[in-house]
Design a protein around this motif. Structure first.
Motif, PDB file in Angstrom:
ATOM      1  N   ALA A 130       0.842  -1.198   0.000  1.00 13.62           N
ATOM      2  CA  ALA A 130       0.000   0.000   0.000  1.00 13.62           C
ATOM      3  C   ALA A 130       0.880   1.251   0.000  1.00 13.62           C
ATOM      4  O   ALA A 130       0.548   2.254  -0.640  1.00 13.62           O
ATOM      5  N   ARG A 131       2.013   1.187   0.714  1.00 14.50           N
ATOM      6  CA  ARG A 131       2.913   2.338   0.749  1.00 14.50           C
ATOM      7  C   ARG A 131       3.522   2.586  -0.635  1.00 14.50           C
ATOM      8  O   ARG A 131       3.630   3.728  -1.094  1.00 14.50           O
ATOM      9  N   ALA A 132       3.914   1.505  -1.320  1.00 12.17           N
ATOM     10  CA  ALA A 132       4.496   1.649  -2.653  1.00 12.17           C
ATOM     11  C   ALA A 132       3.472   2.232  -3.629  1.00 12.17           C
ATOM     12  O   ALA A 132       3.815   3.053  -4.481  1.00 12.17           O
ATOM     13  N   TYR A 133       2.221   1.805  -3.504  1.00 14.01           N
ATOM     14  CA  TYR A 133       1.148   2.362  -4.355  1.00 14.01           C
ATOM     15  C   TYR A 133       1.029   3.867  -4.133  1.00 14.01           C
ATOM     16  O   TYR A 133       0.962   4.648  -5.097  1.00 14.01           O
ATOM     17  N   ASP A 134       1.000   4.269  -2.861  1.00 13.45           N
ATOM     18  CA  ASP A 134       0.896   5.703  -2.552  1.00 13.45           C
ATOM     19  C   ASP A 134       2.073   6.477  -3.124  1.00 13.45           C
ATOM     20  O   ASP A 134       1.906   7.573  -3.672  1.00 13.45           O
ATOM     21  N   LYS A 135       3.268   5.900  -2.999  1.00 20.12           N
ATOM     22  CA  LYS A 135       4.458   6.624  -3.443  1.00 20.12           C
ATOM     23  C   LYS A 135       4.499   6.746  -4.966  1.00 20.12           C
ATOM     24  O   LYS A 135       4.912   7.784  -5.495  1.00 20.12           O
ATOM     25  N   ILE A 136       4.090   5.711  -5.676  1.00 17.57           N
ATOM     26  CA  ILE A 136       4.029   5.811  -7.137  1.00 17.57           C
ATOM     27  C   ILE A 136       3.041   6.901  -7.547  1.00 17.57           C
ATOM     28  O   ILE A 136       3.314   7.704  -8.453  1.00 17.57           O
ATOM     29  N   LEU A 137       1.913   6.963  -6.859  1.00 17.45           N
ATOM     30  CA  LEU A 137       0.898   7.969  -7.183  1.00 17.45           C
ATOM     31  C   LEU A 137       1.419   9.379  -6.895  1.00 17.45           C
ATOM     32  O   LEU A 137       1.204  10.314  -7.674  1.00 17.45           O
TER      33      LEU A 137
END
Length: 509
Positions: A465-472
């Motif tokens: 979930a953290r990686a998703y947020d960071k990509i966004l």
């Protein structure tokens, strides 16, 4: 005879008011200080006795009792010397002026000189908040104190000068309010010095534009440190509020100069890999800010990242998420801010040539895995961009064509930051890297193509979930650099490619 003088104390980054009360009465000659003073405060008795002799004033043959109120708050350091000295003068009727609305800060030396102390800026800020009219500080701290407007600052060089002022013989003049000069970038290293590495330069531009953490991986001599050390030249200038926050931390650490009492450039801190946990995150018996807090609103560069002690690095995990470091001690809990950009640089293995296109790595596979495992998965996940610094080609090194200067890159970075400033106006968010989960969907709208690509990337790479947020968030910054309000497919594709190096290096068995 009773007298009361206002002073200020400091615990961590927070100043607190102190009333210095003195009672001079008949009795056995003594000089006592109460009110939970530490040893340094108690030693002020001898400094003040000697300073009085230096001013040709006899110490009273009486019982002298000094109380530092509030009595249940620990007082530390030599910051209260000047206030105790003035209270004693007033109690002896040497000065009779009304001192209401005045505060006194400073260390008194044996010959009567007033020496500088740390943390003057946050104490003067509190004095203004409490409606004080003026603050007397050591002359060496006067420039720092004059950063705060709306209150008179008097710089005092020695005790004689202060006595003459209050007796009307030679009145001190308040220091003029300090107006910071425009931020200059002339002395910093320039990106024009770096040959090649266009992909890495673009990635660092994105990092600077959105305040993102970035990890540079590559062989020795590929320019990782050279690139990172030029990052300050493309960072936007501090706002006045950010400058005050940053200067407060440097003030309590005693790192301000009289020439530059207000920090207007974003800090750049680059500690050696042998640094301790307390040195990096802060700590000590008397809590002090660490390198992470000294880099607040700026950049913390960790060169040779894999050479740092793993436990030391892991301490940064929570501060990177929260933007603050909390240090708990028996005397109390201190919180230091550390909203930073973290830039790491490392080789992919002990010899440095694992994955090199032309040179063979001589490290056993077990050593490579052991070396890379010094950077844990959760720590790696906190880097928004993973950047590969490839070996520089001969054609790039021998080219006489001038590379793009930092000034041009900085213009694009500042333009992107202005977009973010408007977007987050009225909130505590200052850049895309700090977007909270609750505001992510609102501030990062995607078109249909971007949504479909993000779904494929999430499923294929098994992102957290953290990686998703960071990509966004990175995609949001790339879109801002392109001047687009809605995130498109190309922005997601560009952001996703900066999350691929963990698959190249950290998945090998």
């Amino acid at each position: 005879m009773y007298a009361k003088i206002a002073s200020l104390g400091l615990f961590g980054l927070n100043a607190f008011p102190v009333d210095v009360e003195i009672d001079i009465s008949r009795g056995n000659p003594q000089f006592e200080i109460v009110g939970l003073p530490d040893m340094v405060v108690k030693e002020s008795r001898e400094r003040i006795r000697a300073a009085l002799r230096a001013c040709s004033i006899a110490f009273p043959v009486a019982s002298v009792m000094v109380n530092l109120a509030p009595a249940d708050t620990k007082k530390s350091g030599s910051v209260h010397d000047l206030a105790i000295f003035v209270a004693l003068l007033k109690g002896m009727n040497i000065i009779a002026d009304d001192t209401d609305g005045m505060a006194f800060i400073g260390e008194v030396s044996l010959n009567g000189d007033i020496r500088p102390v740390n943390g003057v800026l946050p104490m003067v800020m509190l004095a203004r908040e409490r409606g004080m009219k003026s603050v007397f500080v050591p002359d060496a701290n006067a420039a720092e104190a004059s950063v705060i407007s709306g209150i008179e600052i008097y710089g005092v060089k020695n005790a004689d000068e202060l006595i003459r002022h209050f007796r009307g013989f030679e009145t001190l003049k308040p220091r003029e309010h300090y107006i910071p000069p425009e931020t200059a970038y002339d002395e910093v290293l320039d990106f024009a010095d770096v040959k090649g590495q266009q992909s890495a330069k673009k990635a660092l531009e994105i990092a600077a534009a959105g305040g993102h953490n970035a990890l540079l991986i590559g062989p020795p001599g590929s320019g990782k440190s050279m690139l990172a050390k030029r990052m300050p030249s493309i960072l936007p200038p501090l706002t006045f509020e950010e400058a005050l926050e940053t200067t407060k931390i440097h003030s309590i650490s005693g790192m301000l100069s009289a020439e530059n009492p207000l920090i207007t450039k974003r800090p750049f801190r680059s500690p050696h890999h042998t640094i301790s946990s307390a040195g990096l995150a802060g700590g000590g018996t008397i809590p002090r800010p660490g390198e992470a807090s000294l880099a607040h609103n700026g950049l913390l560069f960790l060169d040779e990242l894999a050479e740092f002690d793993r436990r030391t690095l892991e301490i940064l995990r929570q501060p990177l998420e929260d933007g603050k470091v909390t240090i708990a001690r028996a005397s109390g809990t201190v919180t230091y801010p550390c909203t930073i950009m973290l830039i790491g640089a490392m080789n992919p293995c002990p010899c440095g040539y694992y994955g090199h296109p032309k040179r063979k790595c001589i490290c056993p596979k077990k050593k490579v895995v052991q070396y890379l495992s010094k950077i844990s998965g959760p720590m790696l996940d906190r880097f928004d961009l993973h950047i590969e610094a490839a070996p520089v080609e001969f054609a790039d090194l021998s080219s006489s064509e001038r590379e793009e200067p930092s000034s041009e890159i900085r213009k694009r970075v500042i333009a992107a930051r202005k977009i973010q400033e408007e977007r987050f106006r009225g909130t505590k968010i200052t850049c895309n890297a700090l977007i909270t989960p609750g505001k992510l969907n609102e501030t990062c709208p995607m078109d249909d193509g971007a949504v479909n690509l993000m779904k494929n990337v999430f499923d294929r790479l098994g992102l957290s979930a953290r990686a998703y947020d960071k990509i966004l968030k990175v995609a949001r910054t790339i879109a801002d650099l392109d001047g687009c309000e809605v995130i498109g497919r190309s922005h997601i594709a560009a952001a996703a490619q900066y999350r691929s190096l963990d698959r190249k290096y950290w998945t090998e068995e």
